[in-house]
Motif scaffolding. Structure first.
Motif, short mmCIF file in Angstrom:
data_model
loop_
_atom_site.label_atom_id
_atom_site.label_comp_id
_atom_site.label_asym_id
_atom_site.label_seq_id
_atom_site.Cartn_x
_atom_site.Cartn_y
_atom_site.Cartn_z
N PHE A 69 0.77 -1.24 0.08
CA PHE A 69 -0.12 0.02 -0.06
C PHE A 69 0.85 1.23 0.02
CE2 PHE A 69 -2.52 -3.29 2.07
CZ PHE A 69 -3.74 -3.32 1.27
N SER A 70 1.14 1.70 -1.26
CA SER A 70 2.14 2.88 -1.23
C SER A 70 1.62 4.26 -0.38
CB SER A 70 2.16 3.44 -2.72
OG SER A 70 2.56 2.10 -3.54
N TRP A 71 0.18 4.33 -0.33
CA TRP A 71 -0.33 5.45 0.61
C TRP A 71 -0.24 5.40 1.85
CZ3 TRP A 71 -3.66 3.80 3.96
CH2 TRP A 71 -4.27 2.40 3.70
N LEU A 72 0.69 4.45 2.28
CA LEU A 72 1.00 4.21 3.72
C LEU A 72 2.14 5.08 4.10
CD1 LEU A 72 0.61 0.61 4.74
CD2 LEU A 72 -0.61 2.45 5.65
N ALA A 73 2.84 5.72 2.93
CA ALA A 73 3.92 6.43 3.04
C ALA A 73 3.27 7.85 3.70
CB ALA A 73 4.43 6.96 1.71
N ILE A 74 2.30 8.34 3.32
CA ILE A 74 1.62 9.61 3.85
C ILE A 74 1.32 9.29 5.36
CG2 ILE A 74 -0.24 11.17 3.56
CD1 ILE A 74 -0.67 10.05 0.85
N GLY A 75 1.08 8.23 5.67
CA GLY A 75 0.65 7.95 7.29
C GLY A 75 1.97 7.99 8.17
N ILE A 76 3.18 7.37 7.41
CA ILE A 76 4.34 7.19 7.98
C ILE A 76 5.06 8.83 8.10
CG2 ILE A 76 6.87 6.52 7.91
CD1 ILE A 76 5.61 3.61 6.38
N ALA A 77 4.95 9.30 7.07
CA ALA A 77 5.33 10.89 6.87
C ALA A 77 4.71 11.74 8.20
CB ALA A 77 5.44 11.27 5.79
N ALA A 78 3.31 11.61 8.35
CA ALA A 78 2.57 12.16 9.13
C ALA A 78 2.99 11.90 10.47
CB ALA A 78 0.95 12.05 8.94
N ALA A 79 3.18 10.68 10.82
CA ALA A 79 3.51 10.35 12.00
C ALA A 79 4.85 10.95 12.51
CB ALA A 79 3.45 8.83 12.40
N VAL A 80 5.71 10.77 11.56
CA VAL A 80 7.08 11.36 11.67
C VAL A 80 7.13 12.70 11.98
CG1 VAL A 80 9.46 11.55 10.91
CG2 VAL A 80 8.29 9.14 10.89
N GLY A 81 6.42 13.51 11.00
CA GLY A 81 6.46 14.95 10.87
C GLY A 81 5.83 15.52 12.35
N ALA A 82 4.78 15.03 12.59
CA ALA A 82 4.15 15.32 13.82
C ALA A 82 4.93 15.34 15.00
CB ALA A 82 2.64 14.70 13.91
N THR A 83 5.47 14.20 15.26
CA THR A 83 6.34 14.04 16.32
C THR A 83 7.40 14.86 16.42
OG1 THR A 83 5.91 11.51 16.35
CG2 THR A 83 7.91 12.09 17.54
N VAL A 84 8.44 15.09 15.30
CA VAL A 84 9.42 15.61 15.23
C VAL A 84 9.10 17.29 15.35
CG1 VAL A 84 11.43 16.58 13.88
CG2 VAL A 84 10.83 14.05 13.77
#
Length: 170
Positions: A69-84
């Motif tokens: 599921f390529s769109w999981l990239a958006i979820g990974i990026a959202a989790a990382v970006g929000a945390t950092v």
């Protein structure tokens, strides 16, 4: 009581005088006051941890459904970006770092998913595939890499950058 000046139609109507402002209570920050510097090392380490955890989740999902599921990239990026962003604040180095960690989480997730599939096919352990068989994993990843993979890596980098900056401002 005085009547408003007819020359100034926007003048407020006369009323009782305003009460004097009371001083703020001790320990209560003023509105708009900065809460203090954020902790950059904690933000970077937490972002790395979230990237690894989201990558593991991505790999397990790929293995469980035998589909990427390529769109999981958006979820990974959202989790990382929000945390950092939330932990690191407005430091100018954090948005590019958030983008880099988002891409690292995506790549780790793909490699982990491929290692789970390779474990099922070859019987080799997953840690051994990441150490001794890493070139085999990279060859598998290169074989599955296409234009859409590159596009979603770029989208993930953009989302990681943008959300790190957005959450850093809040």
């Amino acid at each position: 009581m005085t009547t408003p000046d007819p020359a100034d139609p926007f003048a407020p109507p006369p009323g009782p005088p305003a009460a004097p402002a009371s001083p703020p209570a001790a320990g209560v920050p003023l509105a708009g006051a900065h809460a203090g510097p954020k902790n950059l090392p904690v933000a970077v380490l937490a972002g790395l941890g979230v990237a690894l955890a989201a990558g593991l989740l991505d790999g397990f999902i790929v293995k469980a459904v035998d589909r990427e599921f390529s769109w999981l990239a958006i979820g990974i990026a959202a989790a990382v970006g929000a945390t950092v962003g939330k932990l690191g604040g407005k430091h100018p180095a954090l948005p590019p770092l958030g983008a880099l960690l988002a891409v690292a989480g995506q790549v780790f997730g793909k490699l982990f998913g491929l290692s789970l599939i390779a474990h099922e096919l070859t019987g080799e352990s997953v840690p051994a595939l990441f150490t001794d068989g890493f070139s085999f994993l990279l060859d598998m990843w290169r074989g599955t890499f296409d234009v859409f993979s590159a596009v979603f890596l770029l989208i993930g980098a953009a989302v990681g950058f943008s959300l790190t900056r957005t959450f850093g401002d809040s």
